[in-house]
Enzyme design. Structure first.
Site, PDB file in Angstrom:
ATOM      1  N   ARG A 136       0.362  -1.563   0.145  1.00  0.00           N
ATOM      2  CA  ARG A 136       0.139  -0.157  -0.351  1.00  0.00           C
ATOM      3  C   ARG A 136       0.821   1.091   0.117  1.00  0.00           C
ATOM      4  NH1 ARG A 136      -3.466  -3.336  -1.264  1.00  0.00           N
ATOM      5  NH2 ARG A 136      -5.769  -2.700  -0.558  1.00  0.00           N
ATOM      6  N   GLU A 172      -4.610   7.317  -5.340  1.00  0.00           N
ATOM      7  CA  GLU A 172      -4.654   6.605  -6.428  1.00  0.00           C
ATOM      8  C   GLU A 172      -6.010   7.506  -7.019  1.00  0.00           C
ATOM      9  OE1 GLU A 172      -4.439   2.306  -5.622  1.00  0.00           O
ATOM     10  OE2 GLU A 172      -2.498   2.638  -4.637  1.00  0.00           O
ATOM     11  N   HIS A 216      -1.570   0.132  -9.544  1.00  0.00           N
ATOM     12  CA  HIS A 216      -1.982  -1.615  -8.694  1.00  0.00           C
ATOM     13  C   HIS A 216      -2.210  -2.247  -9.946  1.00  0.00           C
ATOM     14  CE1 HIS A 216      -4.429  -1.144  -4.166  1.00  0.00           C
ATOM     15  NE2 HIS A 216      -3.977  -2.566  -4.670  1.00  0.00           N
TER      16      HIS A 216
HETATM   17  N1  NAD Z   1      -0.892  -4.193  -4.795  1.00  0.00           N
HETATM   18  C1  NAD Z   1      -2.026  -5.436  -4.864  1.00  0.00           C
HETATM   19  O1  NAD Z   1      -2.921  -5.299  -6.030  1.00  0.00           O
HETATM   20  C2  NAD Z   1      -2.152  -6.113  -3.484  1.00  0.00           C
HETATM   21  C3  NAD Z   1      -3.034  -7.350  -3.839  1.00  0.00           C
HETATM   22  C4  NAD Z   1      -3.342  -7.914  -2.512  1.00  0.00           C
HETATM   23  C5  NAD Z   1      -2.777  -7.759  -1.589  1.00  0.00           C
HETATM   24  N2  NAD Z   1      -2.244  -6.490  -0.927  1.00  0.00           N
HETATM   25  C6  NAD Z   1      -1.160  -5.593   0.021  1.00  0.00           C
HETATM   26  O2  NAD Z   1      -0.716  -6.745   0.597  1.00  0.00           O
HETATM   27  C7  NAD Z   1      -0.605  -6.757   1.938  1.00  0.00           C
HETATM   28  C8  NAD Z   1      -0.365  -8.068   2.290  1.00  0.00           C
HETATM   29  O3  NAD Z   1      -0.771  -9.457   2.006  1.00  0.00           O
HETATM   30  P1  NAD Z   1      -0.856 -10.822   2.814  1.00  0.00           P
HETATM   31  O4  NAD Z   1      -1.642 -11.269   2.120  1.00  0.00           O
HETATM   32  O5  NAD Z   1       0.341 -10.919   2.499  1.00  0.00           O
HETATM   33  O6  NAD Z   1      -1.761 -10.096   3.980  1.00  0.00           O
HETATM   34  P2  NAD Z   1      -1.292 -10.669   4.938  1.00  0.00           P
HETATM   35  O7  NAD Z   1      -2.413 -10.902   6.262  1.00  0.00           O
HETATM   36  O8  NAD Z   1      -0.757 -12.193   4.794  1.00  0.00           O
HETATM   37  O9  NAD Z   1       0.247 -10.304   6.102  1.00  0.00           O
HETATM   38  C9  NAD Z   1       1.130  -9.420   6.037  1.00  0.00           C
HETATM   39  C10 NAD Z   1       1.551  -9.694   7.147  1.00  0.00           C
HETATM   40  O10 NAD Z   1       1.960  -8.628   7.942  1.00  0.00           O
HETATM   41  C11 NAD Z   1       2.703  -8.682   8.642  1.00  0.00           C
HETATM   42  N3  NAD Z   1       3.321  -7.303   9.820  1.00  0.00           N
HETATM   43  C12 NAD Z   1       2.286  -6.356  10.521  1.00  0.00           C
HETATM   44  N4  NAD Z   1       2.397  -5.193  10.957  1.00  0.00           N
HETATM   45  C13 NAD Z   1       4.091  -5.476  10.666  1.00  0.00           C
HETATM   46  C14 NAD Z   1       5.064  -5.297  10.206  1.00  0.00           C
HETATM   47  N5  NAD Z   1       5.002  -3.803  11.164  1.00  0.00           N
HETATM   48  N6  NAD Z   1       6.386  -4.887  10.414  1.00  0.00           N
HETATM   49  C15 NAD Z   1       6.125  -6.514   9.763  1.00  0.00           C
HETATM   50  N7  NAD Z   1       5.588  -7.047   9.519  1.00  0.00           N
HETATM   51  C16 NAD Z   1       4.408  -6.305  10.262  1.00  0.00           C
HETATM   52  C17 NAD Z   1       1.923  -9.216   9.779  1.00  0.00           C
HETATM   53  O11 NAD Z   1       2.328  -9.854  10.620  1.00  0.00           O
HETATM   54  C18 NAD Z   1       1.636 -10.592   8.165  1.00  0.00           C
HETATM   55  O12 NAD Z   1       1.879 -11.443   8.606  1.00  0.00           O
HETATM   56  C19 NAD Z   1      -2.566  -6.461   2.236  1.00  0.00           C
HETATM   57  O13 NAD Z   1      -3.156  -6.249   3.580  1.00  0.00           O
HETATM   58  C20 NAD Z   1      -2.856  -5.574   1.014  1.00  0.00           C
HETATM   59  O14 NAD Z   1      -3.038  -4.425   1.533  1.00  0.00           O
HETATM   60  C21 NAD Z   1      -1.626  -5.849  -2.735  1.00  0.00           C
HETATM   61  O1  2HG Z   2      -8.735  -4.493  -5.788  1.00  0.00           O
HETATM   62  C1  2HG Z   2      -8.084  -4.892  -6.459  1.00  0.00           C
HETATM   63  O2  2HG Z   2      -8.165  -5.391  -7.434  1.00  0.00           O
HETATM   64  C2  2HG Z   2      -6.695  -4.441  -5.796  1.00  0.00           C
HETATM   65  C3  2HG Z   2      -6.332  -5.418  -4.810  1.00  0.00           C
HETATM   66  C4  2HG Z   2      -5.633  -5.289  -3.437  1.00  0.00           C
HETATM   67  O3  2HG Z   2      -5.493  -3.930  -3.101  1.00  0.00           O
HETATM   68  C5  2HG Z   2      -5.799  -6.067  -2.254  1.00  0.00           C
HETATM   69  O4  2HG Z   2      -5.847  -5.543  -0.940  1.00  0.00           O
HETATM   70  O5  2HG Z   2      -6.766  -7.259  -2.357  1.00  0.00           O
END
Ligand code: NAD
Ligand code: 2HG
Length: 308
Positions: free
Chosen positions: A232, A261, A279
């Site tokens: 993010r 965004e 994104h």
């Molecule tokens: N670009 C995209 O399209 C996209 C898609 C999916 C997810 N995401 C982002 O990616 C993030 C992570 O996704 P995920 O499925 O791996 O989530 P998840 O919940 O499986 O993993 C997140 C990890 O971050 C750790 N964490 C929390 N605070 C922390 C800190 N201060 N320091 C270090 N580690 C910390 C947690 O312990 C956890 O293990 C989501 O929250 C979302 O914002 C982006």
């Molecule tokens: O909406 C989307 O496709 C982005 C999803 C992604 O940021 C997520 O947190 O799963």
């Protein structure tokens, strides 16, 4: 009898909408159009969103019949979860729906950055052929730092150990044994900052993680660092990162996410050492189908339980 109103305010695959249609009055709106969104949720029992819709206090207060907000994706930073739950609204996400897509995209950004693939492709499309301008670096032997070793972080670790990177990670909620399972060595936050050649961010945005990488943290990294963020915008302070990239205190960044965004005013836009994407981490057919289905099934379960 009138059918329950379900509002979908971000694009979902048609196949997932087709599952909803027989059960409700489906209202498709553009979540970025606040007036339309506020008017649409007034009699809604369910709201399905992706990342484009801000489900804040105002939206929730406008929807007295709402029973569920379903996020067709992972991050819940665009939903006021605390207020929703206090108002009796269930909030769900789709945790595993896009993990592999984001991990694969992250690997793509790492390789593209270290080998200057995007800039080189642009160069050739402009009729140029200066091969020496795009000398890159191998992944093998470099240290990959993972900030947040959850679902995505672990899949990135698995994939980049296969590229012979030395993978280290910081995550206070993960044990050394869990990290070792995916080939990562758990280290302190400071070690992660000071020893990574590539640093990739995979944690949720929350008040605790906003600005986690600010001026003082970015001042401790190697000047050769490549920073990758598919989590993010706002977890990294954009002004501090832009200053470091301009001054050569960080070599390059690959950014899929921005504090705002689309990032109209981000200081990171147009820097030659930034690879920016809109994104796209979850932007695959499979991920969108899984996320959409998961959200739709959550909504149908809630409607059935509530008998509406
Ligand atoms: N670009 C995209 O399209 C996209 C898609 C999916 C997810 N995401 C982002 O990616 C993030 C992570 O996704 P995920 O499925 O791996 O989530 P998840 O919940 O499986 O993993 C997140 C990890 O971050 C750790 N964490 C929390 N605070 C922390 C800190 N201060 N320091 C270090 N580690 C910390 C947690 O312990 C956890 O293990 C989501 O929250 C979302 O914002 C982006
Ligand atoms: O909406 C989307 O496709 C982005 C999803 C992604 O940021 C997520 O947190 O799963």
């Amino acid at each position: 009898m009138s059918r329950p109103v379900v509002v979908v305010s971000d694009p979902l695959p048609e196949a997932t909408l087709a599952e909803l249609r027989p059960h409700c009055e489906l209202r498709l709106v553009d979540g970025r159009d606040r007036a339309d969104l506020l008017a649409s949720v007034a009699d809604a029992v369910a709201l399905i969103v992706r990342s484009g819709t801000q489900v804040d206090h105002e939206v929730l207060a406008q929807a007295p019949a709402l029973k569920i907000v379903a996020r067709a994706g992972v991050g819940l930073d665009n939903v006021d979860v605390t207020y929703a739950r206090s108002a009796g609204v269930t909030v769900v996400n789709a945790p595993d729906s896009n993990t592999v897509s984001v991990a694969e995209f992250t690997v793509g950004l790492v390789i593209a950055s270290l080998r200057h693939i995007c800039a080189a492709a642009q160069h050739v499309s402009e009729g140029e052929w200066r091969r020496s301008a795009f000398m890159g670096g191998e992944l093998a032997g470099r240290t990959l730092g993972i900030l947040g070793l959850g679902r995505v972080g672990r899949q990135v670790a698995r994939r980049l150990t296969a590229f012979e990177m030395h993978v280290i990670a910081y995550d206070p909620h993960v044990s050394a044994a869990e990290a070792a399972e995916v080939g990562a060595e758990l280290v302190t936050f400071d070690t992660l900052l000071t020893t990574s050649d590539v640093l990739t961010i995979h944690l949720p945005k929350s008040p605790a993680t906003t600005g986690l990488l600010g001026e003082s943290e970015l001042a401790r990294v190697k000047p050769s660092l490549c920073l990758v963020n598919t989590a993010r915008g706002g977890i990294v302070d954009e002004n501090a990162l832009a200053a470091a990239l301009k001054d050569g205190r960080i070599a390059c960044a690959a950014l899929d996410v921005f504090a705002e965004e689309p990032p109209r005013a981000s200081p990171l836009l147009h820097l030659p050492n930034v690879l920016a994407t809109p994104h796209l981490g979850a932007g695959t057919d499979s991920a969108q189908l899984r996320a959409g289905r998961s959200a739709v099934h959550s909504v149908l379960r809630v409607l059935e339980t509530a008998g509406v």
